[in-house]
Design a protein around this motif. Structure first.
Motif, PDB file in Angstrom:
ATOM      1  N   PRO A 150       8.629  67.885 -31.963  1.00  0.00           N
ATOM      2  CA  PRO A 150       8.231  67.377 -33.283  1.00  0.00           C
ATOM      3  C   PRO A 150       9.338  67.450 -34.323  1.00  0.00           C
ATOM      4  O   PRO A 150       9.383  66.626 -35.242  1.00  0.00           O
ATOM      5  CB  PRO A 150       7.057  68.287 -33.670  1.00  0.00           C
ATOM      6  CG  PRO A 150       6.602  68.903 -32.399  1.00  0.00           C
ATOM      7  CD  PRO A 150       7.816  69.033 -31.552  1.00  0.00           C
ATOM      8  N   LEU A 153      12.075  64.627 -35.896  1.00  0.00           N
ATOM      9  CA  LEU A 153      11.981  63.839 -37.125  1.00  0.00           C
ATOM     10  C   LEU A 153      12.848  64.434 -38.227  1.00  0.00           C
ATOM     11  O   LEU A 153      13.512  63.702 -38.971  1.00  0.00           O
ATOM     12  CB  LEU A 153      10.525  63.758 -37.592  1.00  0.00           C
ATOM     13  CG  LEU A 153       9.690  62.602 -37.043  1.00  0.00           C
ATOM     14  CD1 LEU A 153       9.444  62.776 -35.553  1.00  0.00           C
ATOM     15  CD2 LEU A 153       8.373  62.490 -37.792  1.00  0.00           C
ATOM     16  N   VAL A 207       5.504  67.931 -40.409  1.00  0.00           N
ATOM     17  CA  VAL A 207       5.479  68.384 -39.012  1.00  0.00           C
ATOM     18  C   VAL A 207       4.741  69.711 -38.902  1.00  0.00           C
ATOM     19  O   VAL A 207       3.949  69.930 -37.976  1.00  0.00           O
ATOM     20  CB  VAL A 207       6.920  68.505 -38.472  1.00  0.00           C
ATOM     21  CG1 VAL A 207       6.925  69.182 -37.106  1.00  0.00           C
ATOM     22  CG2 VAL A 207       7.572  67.137 -38.379  1.00  0.00           C
ATOM     23  N   PHE A 322       8.082  59.717 -28.658  1.00  0.00           N
ATOM     24  CA  PHE A 322       6.961  59.132 -29.390  1.00  0.00           C
ATOM     25  C   PHE A 322       5.709  59.072 -28.522  1.00  0.00           C
ATOM     26  O   PHE A 322       4.598  59.390 -28.979  1.00  0.00           O
ATOM     27  CB  PHE A 322       7.347  57.734 -29.874  1.00  0.00           C
ATOM     28  CG  PHE A 322       6.235  56.996 -30.559  1.00  0.00           C
ATOM     29  CD1 PHE A 322       5.792  57.394 -31.808  1.00  0.00           C
ATOM     30  CD2 PHE A 322       5.627  55.910 -29.949  1.00  0.00           C
ATOM     31  CE1 PHE A 322       4.763  56.720 -32.445  1.00  0.00           C
ATOM     32  CE2 PHE A 322       4.603  55.226 -30.577  1.00  0.00           C
ATOM     33  CZ  PHE A 322       4.165  55.633 -31.826  1.00  0.00           C
ATOM     34  N   LEU A 325       4.302  62.532 -28.324  1.00  0.00           N
ATOM     35  CA  LEU A 325       3.755  63.022 -29.587  1.00  0.00           C
ATOM     36  C   LEU A 325       2.381  62.430 -29.898  1.00  0.00           C
ATOM     37  O   LEU A 325       1.494  63.125 -30.399  1.00  0.00           O
ATOM     38  CB  LEU A 325       4.730  62.704 -30.726  1.00  0.00           C
ATOM     39  CG  LEU A 325       6.042  63.499 -30.719  1.00  0.00           C
ATOM     40  CD1 LEU A 325       7.018  62.928 -31.727  1.00  0.00           C
ATOM     41  CD2 LEU A 325       5.788  64.966 -31.011  1.00  0.00           C
ATOM     42  N   TYR A 331       0.018  67.942 -31.007  1.00  0.00           N
ATOM     43  CA  TYR A 331       0.753  67.451 -32.169  1.00  0.00           C
ATOM     44  C   TYR A 331      -0.162  66.845 -33.225  1.00  0.00           C
ATOM     45  O   TYR A 331       0.223  65.922 -33.938  1.00  0.00           O
ATOM     46  CB  TYR A 331       1.782  66.416 -31.725  1.00  0.00           C
ATOM     47  CG  TYR A 331       2.674  66.909 -30.633  1.00  0.00           C
ATOM     48  CD1 TYR A 331       3.602  67.914 -30.870  1.00  0.00           C
ATOM     49  CD2 TYR A 331       2.578  66.395 -29.350  1.00  0.00           C
ATOM     50  CE1 TYR A 331       4.417  68.378 -29.862  1.00  0.00           C
ATOM     51  CE2 TYR A 331       3.391  66.855 -28.335  1.00  0.00           C
ATOM     52  CZ  TYR A 331       4.307  67.852 -28.599  1.00  0.00           C
ATOM     53  OH  TYR A 331       5.110  68.317 -27.596  1.00  0.00           O
ATOM     54  N   TRP A 337      -0.611  60.124 -36.170  1.00  0.00           N
ATOM     55  CA  TRP A 337       0.224  59.107 -35.533  1.00  0.00           C
ATOM     56  C   TRP A 337       1.107  58.360 -36.538  1.00  0.00           C
ATOM     57  O   TRP A 337       2.229  57.959 -36.177  1.00  0.00           O
ATOM     58  CB  TRP A 337      -0.636  58.121 -34.735  1.00  0.00           C
ATOM     59  CG  TRP A 337      -1.457  57.173 -35.562  1.00  0.00           C
ATOM     60  CD1 TRP A 337      -2.751  57.311 -35.932  1.00  0.00           C
ATOM     61  CD2 TRP A 337      -1.016  55.931 -36.115  1.00  0.00           C
ATOM     62  NE1 TRP A 337      -3.165  56.251 -36.689  1.00  0.00           N
ATOM     63  CE2 TRP A 337      -2.112  55.380 -36.817  1.00  0.00           C
ATOM     64  CE3 TRP A 337       0.189  55.231 -36.091  1.00  0.00           C
ATOM     65  CZ2 TRP A 337      -2.029  54.165 -37.490  1.00  0.00           C
ATOM     66  CZ3 TRP A 337       0.270  54.020 -36.762  1.00  0.00           C
ATOM     67  CH2 TRP A 337      -0.826  53.495 -37.446  1.00  0.00           C
ATOM     68  N   TRP A 340       4.445  60.239 -36.691  1.00  0.00           N
ATOM     69  CA  TRP A 340       5.334  60.042 -35.543  1.00  0.00           C
ATOM     70  C   TRP A 340       5.830  58.604 -35.453  1.00  0.00           C
ATOM     71  O   TRP A 340       6.835  58.342 -34.776  1.00  0.00           O
ATOM     72  CB  TRP A 340       4.612  60.427 -34.253  1.00  0.00           C
ATOM     73  CG  TRP A 340       3.883  61.730 -34.316  1.00  0.00           C
ATOM     74  CD1 TRP A 340       2.575  61.950 -34.021  1.00  0.00           C
ATOM     75  CD2 TRP A 340       4.415  63.007 -34.701  1.00  0.00           C
ATOM     76  NE1 TRP A 340       2.243  63.268 -34.198  1.00  0.00           N
ATOM     77  CE2 TRP A 340       3.362  63.948 -34.617  1.00  0.00           C
ATOM     78  CE3 TRP A 340       5.670  63.446 -35.120  1.00  0.00           C
ATOM     79  CZ2 TRP A 340       3.533  65.290 -34.930  1.00  0.00           C
ATOM     80  CZ3 TRP A 340       5.833  64.788 -35.437  1.00  0.00           C
ATOM     81  CH2 TRP A 340       4.786  65.688 -35.336  1.00  0.00           C
TER      82      TRP A 340
END
Length: 452
Positions: A150, A153, A207, A322, A325, A331, A337, A340
């Motif tokens: 995660p 990002l 996150v 992706f 995640l 997550y 969503w 992500w």
């Protein structure tokens, strides 16, 4: 189980790639030796019709005065060197911080180096490779997917910020001045350290919310425990204050977001400041030729432009992360969503910008070829040194020895691919360090001779 299976498959693939790379390197060296013997024989009986063929088959490396195609040359000896140095710095920084239980993480030092030299897109690619591949494979404990995936990002956002700031005129002026004032250095640390902490703490807080966990302030348990108690007090105080203005529900939510963002910001300030500073020191001391060409723009004074394929490469690397995640409840499930999916907006916007408003392919190709020729011309004399040939031969024999050792592992072990993968990581890691040091020394010698 899926995580272990994925790691096993990647380790098996890495083992096969290690064998193939070693075999190809040995074959290349053997062909190099063969071509040298052939060249000596042709020199004894020269023929006008055979001389062009002999010169065309001469070996070319980083120190050659006749680089092959600009793209291939730069991919191997410019981009490849910088990205490899970035990945190595990221892993070494994180490993040292974990073992020393430091308040710093330093897992973005190499990302900063790549972003400074190659720009935001290559910086983001290096960040994703470091987080989603290198750190995930070599993470020593269980739960690497939660700890690592995660936070890609945050690394991508940091790389884009550092790369964008490094493209500004102020950064070029700061590096061009040999004796910058204390104010200039403070400006750099503030913009790239504190500013980077502000920018990266925003996705870091999202996150953290998706993972439903408190942020680990530091790798040192005592510091982490002390700060966690203070943060809990701050959150309770902020909750009471905001509840009187926004009500119970909004007050609780806003207090959590504000306190945790502030905690992330405080945690990131020393880490990102030190990461940017270390990366700049490595750049200045280690790769002055890259600085001259990639930051100051060489003789023309124009920095290289980004290529339109880079956002697509970033998207290709981000796709597996992706998919993991958005498919796992770990997550945050489907509720997060959009978080992500944010990198895809950056990737699409970057591609269309470079596709329709970026430089043409002909201009990029010309700039690449000119830069490759300048590299080779500057380093031509270094390749003639006896130490260069000595190290090449020693590296060649080391590769042969490592290949023989690795071939013995399947005989001794059942799960040989794990041991073989780690064996190749250690051997190639040390050889990579030697290669990066060799290029660094060569660049410093070349710059020193050019200034004399």
């Amino acid at each position: 189980m899926p995580e272990d299976f994925g790691k096993d498959m990647l380790m098996l693939g890495g083992t096969i790639a290690g064998f193939v790379a070693a075999m190809l390197t040995v074959m290349e060296k053997l062909l190099d030796i063969s071509s040298r013997f052939t060249g000596k024989k042709e020199q004894k009986s020269p023929s006008p019709t055979e001389r062009p063929a002999a010169s065309a088959s001469s070996p070319i490396d980083f120190f050659s005065s006749k680089p092959f195609r600009g793209t291939s040359y730069l991919l191997l000896y410019e981009t490849g060197v910088i990205v490899a140095a970035g990945l190595l710095l990221n892993y070494v920084g994180l490993t040292l911080s974990r073992h020393l239980e430091s308040i710093l993480f330093l897992d973005m030092t190499g990302t900063a180096l790549v972003a400074f030299l190659l720009g935001p897109w290559w910086g983001a690619i290096a960040a994703l490779l470091s987080n989603s591949v290198v750190n995930w494979l070599l993470y020593p404990e269980a739960g690497a997917d939660v700890v690592i995936f995660p936070w890609s990002l945050v690394n991508i956002v940091g790389a884009c910020y550092w790369g964008w700031m490094a493209r500004q005129v102020g950064f070029q002026k700061y590096l061009r001045t040999g004796r910058s004032s204390a104010f200039s250095h403070a400006w750099f640390l503030y913009i790239f350290g504190v500013g980077g902490a502000i920018v990266m703490s925003l996705p870091g807080t999202f996150v953290q919310a998706a993972l439903h966990e408190q942020t680990t302030f530091a790798l040192n348990p005592e510091v982490a425990e002390s700060v966690s108690q203070r943060v809990l007090q701050w959150e309770q105080t902020a909750h009471l204050y905001l509840e009187s203005f926004f009500g119970l529900t909004w007050g609780e939510s806003l207090s959590w977001w504000s306190v945790n963002w502030f905690q992330n910001f405080i945690r990131y300030v020393p880490d990102k400041t030190m990461s940017a500073a270390i990366a700049l020191v490595v750049l200045k001391y280690g790769y002055p030729l890259f600085e001259r060409e990639l930051i100051h723009g060489g003789p023309e004074g124009a920095r290289p432009n980004d290529e339109r394929i880079l956002p697509l490469v970033l998207g290709l690397l981000y796709a597996p992360s992706f998919a993991t995640l958005i498919s796992s409840e770990t997550y945050g499930g489907t509720a997060y969503w959009p978080l992500w999916a944010l990198p895809w907006l950056l990737i699409l916007a970057g591609y269309f910008r470079l596709r329709y408003w970026g430089p043409g392919e002909a201009a990029l190709r010309t700039a690449r070829l000119q830069r490759a020729e300048r590299y080779a011309r500057a380093l031509k004399a270094i390749g003639r040194e006896p130490s260069h040939e000595f190290c090449k031969r020693l590296t060649f024999m080391t590769l042969i020895a490592s290949l023989l050792f690795a071939l013995c592992l399947p005989i001794l072990l059942t799960d040989f691919y794990r041991a073989t993968f780690k064996f190749f990581c250690v051997v190639y890691g040390f050889l990579l360090v030697v290669h990066l040091l060799r290029i660094s020394i060569a660049q410093n010698i070349s710059i020193a001779r050019a200034n004399d």
